[in-house]
Every structure is written in C-alpha cells, then in structure tokens.
Design a protein around this motif. Structure first.
Motif, PDB file in Angstrom:
ATOM      1  N   ILE A  53       2.087  -6.808  -3.779  1.00  0.00           N
ATOM      2  CA  ILE A  53       1.146  -5.751  -3.409  1.00  0.00           C
ATOM      3  C   ILE A  53       0.204  -6.227  -2.304  1.00  0.00           C
ATOM      4  CG2 ILE A  53      -0.662  -4.201  -4.252  1.00  0.00           C
ATOM      5  CD1 ILE A  53       2.335  -3.628  -5.171  1.00  0.00           C
ATOM      6  N   ALA A  54      -0.175  -7.491  -2.318  1.00  0.00           N
ATOM      7  CA  ALA A  54      -0.988  -8.029  -1.220  1.00  0.00           C
ATOM      8  C   ALA A  54      -0.208  -7.950   0.090  1.00  0.00           C
ATOM      9  CB  ALA A  54      -1.423  -9.461  -1.519  1.00  0.00           C
ATOM     10  N   LEU A  55       1.084  -8.237   0.028  1.00  0.00           N
ATOM     11  CA  LEU A  55       1.922  -8.104   1.233  1.00  0.00           C
ATOM     12  C   LEU A  55       1.987  -6.647   1.692  1.00  0.00           C
ATOM     13  CD1 LEU A  55       4.861 -10.544   0.394  1.00  0.00           C
ATOM     14  CD2 LEU A  55       3.112 -10.836   2.177  1.00  0.00           C
ATOM     15  N   PHE A  56       2.064  -5.715   0.741  1.00  0.00           N
ATOM     16  CA  PHE A  56       2.044  -4.296   1.092  1.00  0.00           C
ATOM     17  C   PHE A  56       0.770  -3.956   1.869  1.00  0.00           C
ATOM     18  CE2 PHE A  56       0.231  -0.152   0.132  1.00  0.00           C
ATOM     19  CZ  PHE A  56       1.218   0.695   0.609  1.00  0.00           C
ATOM     20  N   TRP A  57      -0.393  -4.377   1.324  1.00  0.00           N
ATOM     21  CA  TRP A  57      -1.655  -4.059   1.986  1.00  0.00           C
ATOM     22  C   TRP A  57      -1.805  -4.797   3.318  1.00  0.00           C
ATOM     23  CZ3 TRP A  57      -3.717   0.247   1.161  1.00  0.00           C
ATOM     24  CH2 TRP A  57      -3.726   0.828  -0.110  1.00  0.00           C
ATOM     25  N   ARG A  58      -1.316  -6.031   3.397  1.00  0.00           N
ATOM     26  CA  ARG A  58      -1.370  -6.756   4.683  1.00  0.00           C
ATOM     27  C   ARG A  58      -0.550  -6.017   5.735  1.00  0.00           C
ATOM     28  NH1 ARG A  58      -1.492 -13.182   4.163  1.00  0.00           N
ATOM     29  NH2 ARG A  58      -3.151 -13.401   2.616  1.00  0.00           N
ATOM     30  N   ASN A  59       0.555  -5.433   5.321  1.00  0.00           N
ATOM     31  CA  ASN A  59       1.367  -4.651   6.246  1.00  0.00           C
ATOM     32  C   ASN A  59       0.636  -3.355   6.618  1.00  0.00           C
ATOM     33  OD1 ASN A  59       3.759  -3.911   7.742  1.00  0.00           O
ATOM     34  ND2 ASN A  59       4.257  -2.538   6.064  1.00  0.00           N
ATOM     35  N   ALA A  60       0.104  -2.662   5.621  1.00  0.00           N
ATOM     36  CA  ALA A  60      -0.547  -1.370   5.852  1.00  0.00           C
ATOM     37  C   ALA A  60      -1.827  -1.489   6.672  1.00  0.00           C
ATOM     38  CB  ALA A  60      -0.859  -0.698   4.517  1.00  0.00           C
ATOM     39  N   ILE A  61      -2.546  -2.587   6.508  1.00  0.00           N
ATOM     40  CA  ILE A  61      -3.844  -2.736   7.186  1.00  0.00           C
ATOM     41  C   ILE A  61      -3.734  -3.601   8.433  1.00  0.00           C
ATOM     42  CG2 ILE A  61      -6.204  -3.614   6.963  1.00  0.00           C
ATOM     43  CD1 ILE A  61      -5.888  -3.057   3.885  1.00  0.00           C
ATOM     44  N   LEU A  92     -10.643   3.185 -10.025  1.00  0.00           N
ATOM     45  CA  LEU A  92     -10.728   1.747 -10.296  1.00  0.00           C
ATOM     46  C   LEU A  92     -10.580   0.944  -9.008  1.00  0.00           C
ATOM     47  CD1 LEU A  92     -11.048  -0.325 -12.564  1.00  0.00           C
ATOM     48  CD2 LEU A  92      -8.556  -0.320 -12.801  1.00  0.00           C
ATOM     49  N   PHE A  93      -9.700   1.382  -8.135  1.00  0.00           N
ATOM     50  CA  PHE A  93      -9.524   0.697  -6.861  1.00  0.00           C
ATOM     51  C   PHE A  93     -10.796   0.795  -6.022  1.00  0.00           C
ATOM     52  CE2 PHE A  93      -7.513  -0.098  -2.665  1.00  0.00           C
ATOM     53  CZ  PHE A  93      -6.901  -1.304  -2.969  1.00  0.00           C
ATOM     54  N   ASP A  94     -11.402   1.979  -5.981  1.00  0.00           N
ATOM     55  CA  ASP A  94     -12.659   2.153  -5.238  1.00  0.00           C
ATOM     56  C   ASP A  94     -13.760   1.258  -5.804  1.00  0.00           C
ATOM     57  OD1 ASP A  94     -11.632   3.975  -3.420  1.00  0.00           O
ATOM     58  OD2 ASP A  94     -12.375   5.733  -4.513  1.00  0.00           O
ATOM     59  N   ALA A  95     -13.852   1.160  -7.120  1.00  0.00           N
ATOM     60  CA  ALA A  95     -14.863   0.295  -7.737  1.00  0.00           C
ATOM     61  C   ALA A  95     -14.619  -1.166  -7.354  1.00  0.00           C
ATOM     62  CB  ALA A  95     -14.844   0.462  -9.257  1.00  0.00           C
ATOM     63  N   THR A  96     -13.363  -1.571  -7.312  1.00  0.00           N
ATOM     64  CA  THR A  96     -13.020  -2.939  -6.914  1.00  0.00           C
ATOM     65  C   THR A  96     -13.386  -3.184  -5.459  1.00  0.00           C
ATOM     66  OG1 THR A  96     -11.189  -2.944  -8.505  1.00  0.00           O
ATOM     67  CG2 THR A  96     -11.144  -4.631  -6.781  1.00  0.00           C
ATOM     68  N   ALA A 106     -14.992  -1.502   2.671  1.00  0.00           N
ATOM     69  CA  ALA A 106     -14.567  -0.829   1.442  1.00  0.00           C
ATOM     70  C   ALA A 106     -14.244   0.634   1.715  1.00  0.00           C
ATOM     71  CB  ALA A 106     -15.657  -0.943   0.376  1.00  0.00           C
ATOM     72  N   GLN A 107     -15.067   1.305   2.508  1.00  0.00           N
ATOM     73  CA  GLN A 107     -14.837   2.717   2.802  1.00  0.00           C
ATOM     74  C   GLN A 107     -13.558   2.918   3.619  1.00  0.00           C
ATOM     75  OE1 GLN A 107     -16.383   5.565   1.610  1.00  0.00           O
ATOM     76  NE2 GLN A 107     -14.506   6.352   2.501  1.00  0.00           N
ATOM     77  N   ALA A 108     -13.342   2.067   4.598  1.00  0.00           N
ATOM     78  CA  ALA A 108     -12.134   2.191   5.426  1.00  0.00           C
ATOM     79  C   ALA A 108     -10.876   1.991   4.581  1.00  0.00           C
ATOM     80  CB  ALA A 108     -12.181   1.183   6.574  1.00  0.00           C
ATOM     81  N   TRP A 109     -10.888   0.993   3.708  1.00  0.00           N
ATOM     82  CA  TRP A 109      -9.726   0.735   2.867  1.00  0.00           C
ATOM     83  C   TRP A 109      -9.551   1.856   1.851  1.00  0.00           C
ATOM     84  CZ3 TRP A 109      -8.628  -4.771   0.563  1.00  0.00           C
ATOM     85  CH2 TRP A 109      -7.329  -4.808   0.020  1.00  0.00           C
ATOM     86  N   SER A 110     -10.659   2.345   1.301  1.00  0.00           N
ATOM     87  CA  SER A 110     -10.585   3.455   0.351  1.00  0.00           C
ATOM     88  C   SER A 110      -9.939   4.678   0.985  1.00  0.00           C
ATOM     89  CB  SER A 110     -11.992   3.806  -0.154  1.00  0.00           C
ATOM     90  OG  SER A 110     -11.942   4.961  -0.946  1.00  0.00           O
ATOM     91  N   THR A 111     -10.326   4.988   2.202  1.00  0.00           N
ATOM     92  CA  THR A 111      -9.753   6.139   2.904  1.00  0.00           C
ATOM     93  C   THR A 111      -8.242   5.984   3.030  1.00  0.00           C
ATOM     94  OG1 THR A 111     -11.813   6.523   4.094  1.00  0.00           O
ATOM     95  CG2 THR A 111      -9.798   7.440   5.075  1.00  0.00           C
ATOM     96  N   LEU A 112      -7.793   4.795   3.399  1.00  0.00           N
ATOM     97  CA  LEU A 112      -6.363   4.535   3.517  1.00  0.00           C
ATOM     98  C   LEU A 112      -5.676   4.634   2.155  1.00  0.00           C
ATOM     99  CD1 LEU A 112      -3.899   3.679   5.201  1.00  0.00           C
ATOM    100  CD2 LEU A 112      -4.623   1.286   4.864  1.00  0.00           C
ATOM    101  N   ALA A 113      -6.277   4.049   1.124  1.00  0.00           N
ATOM    102  CA  ALA A 113      -5.694   4.077  -0.220  1.00  0.00           C
ATOM    103  C   ALA A 113      -5.572   5.512  -0.740  1.00  0.00           C
ATOM    104  CB  ALA A 113      -6.523   3.234  -1.188  1.00  0.00           C
ATOM    105  N   HIS A 114      -6.578   6.325  -0.477  1.00  0.00           N
ATOM    106  CA  HIS A 114      -6.530   7.717  -0.929  1.00  0.00           C
ATOM    107  C   HIS A 114      -5.442   8.492  -0.183  1.00  0.00           C
ATOM    108  CE1 HIS A 114      -9.952   8.244  -3.777  1.00  0.00           C
ATOM    109  NE2 HIS A 114     -10.235   7.049  -3.282  1.00  0.00           N
ATOM    110  N   ARG A 118      -2.356  10.146  -2.107  1.00  0.00           N
ATOM    111  CA  ARG A 118      -1.978  11.564  -1.994  1.00  0.00           C
ATOM    112  C   ARG A 118      -0.481  11.709  -1.730  1.00  0.00           C
ATOM    113  NH1 ARG A 118      -6.818  11.918   0.690  1.00  0.00           N
ATOM    114  NH2 ARG A 118      -5.830  11.801   2.733  1.00  0.00           N
ATOM    115  N   GLY A 119       0.040  10.874  -0.861  1.00  0.00           N
ATOM    116  CA  GLY A 119       1.468  10.932  -0.568  1.00  0.00           C
ATOM    117  C   GLY A 119       2.313  10.618  -1.795  1.00  0.00           C
TER     118      GLY A 119
END
Length: 138
Positions: A53-61, A92-96, A106-114, A118-119
């Motif tokens: 999952i860290a690799l997923f986020w490193r790719n996405a961000i 829970l992700f937003d709280a983390t 945190a806000q930038a990552w939250s926007t991407l995660a949301h 949604r998808g």
C-alpha cells in the motif's frame, strides 16, 4: 525531515512520510470495530500489505514506480467489501493524516484519497445490484 519529492509530485511529501502514514493507518485499522474484521479476513501478512500500500501511495503521489496491483479488482473480488465501508475507512484515514502530517499536506492527501475512494465505491456499487438493476448501497 527534509522532503525529497519528485518534481512532478502531486504535493510535497517524503517517501518516509508516506510509509509512516500507512503504518499508523493500519495500526488503527487493526483496532477499528468495523474495519478490523474485514481486513483480517484478507490480510495475513501485515508488513507485506503495508509495503504494497505504501508503494501504491508512492506511485499515486510521487509517481514512483513499484506498485503492481489493481485496487478495483481486489476490492470487488474480496466479496465482503461494500460501498458503505468507505465512510469509516476515509474517516480513519483522515484522522491518521491529521495526526501524522502538516495540515496542508494532510488536506492534499485527503483530497486524493477521497477521489480514489469515490472511484472504488462507485465500482462496487456498479457490481452490487439487485436482479432488477437497483444498486445495493450497503
């Protein structure tokens, strides 16, 4: 911590910060009353899952290559993941994110995660329909 960010990254963040957020999030997931049983049914090796999952986020961000997977296929194939589960997951992700990162990061990552959430939620709604074609939203 000095941020070493890819020049085309979605927002400034160090790879180590991504790892920290992922580890903290899954630490919380394992204690969450509704999410823990869902994840426990599918994750046998937490360190390997967190790495993936860290690799997923490193790719996405950061646009770092290394993630090899299909989140939509995995969530559909799980069989016990439903659209309504994304609300507690994202809360829970937003709280983390808020606990581990500066507010703007945190806000930038939250926007991407949301957006990703949604998808995934829509993909699950699309596959969870009654015989008459009405989506099952729970």
């Amino acid at each position: 911590m000095a941020q070493q960010t890819h020049p085309l990254a979605r927002f400034p963040i160090a790879p180590e910060q991504i790892d920290t957020v992922v580890a903290a999030f899954y630490h919380s997931v394992r204690r969450h009353p509704s999410l823990a049983p869902i994840f426990a049914a599918h994750v046998a090796d937490w360190p390997a899952h967190e790495t993936k999952i860290a690799l997923f986020w490193r790719n996405a961000i950061l646009f770092q290559r290394g993630y090899d997977g299909n989140p939509m296929a995995v969530h559909k194939a799980a069989g016990n993941v439903h659209p309504s589960m994304f609300d507690p997951w994202l809360a829970l992700f937003d709280a983390t994110l808020a606990a581990e990162l500066p507010p703007e990061t945190a806000q930038a990552w939250s926007t991407l995660a949301h957006r990703i959430g949604r998808g995934l939620r829509y993909g699950l709604v699309d596959s969870a329909k009654t015989a008459s074609g009405v989506p099952l939203l729970r």
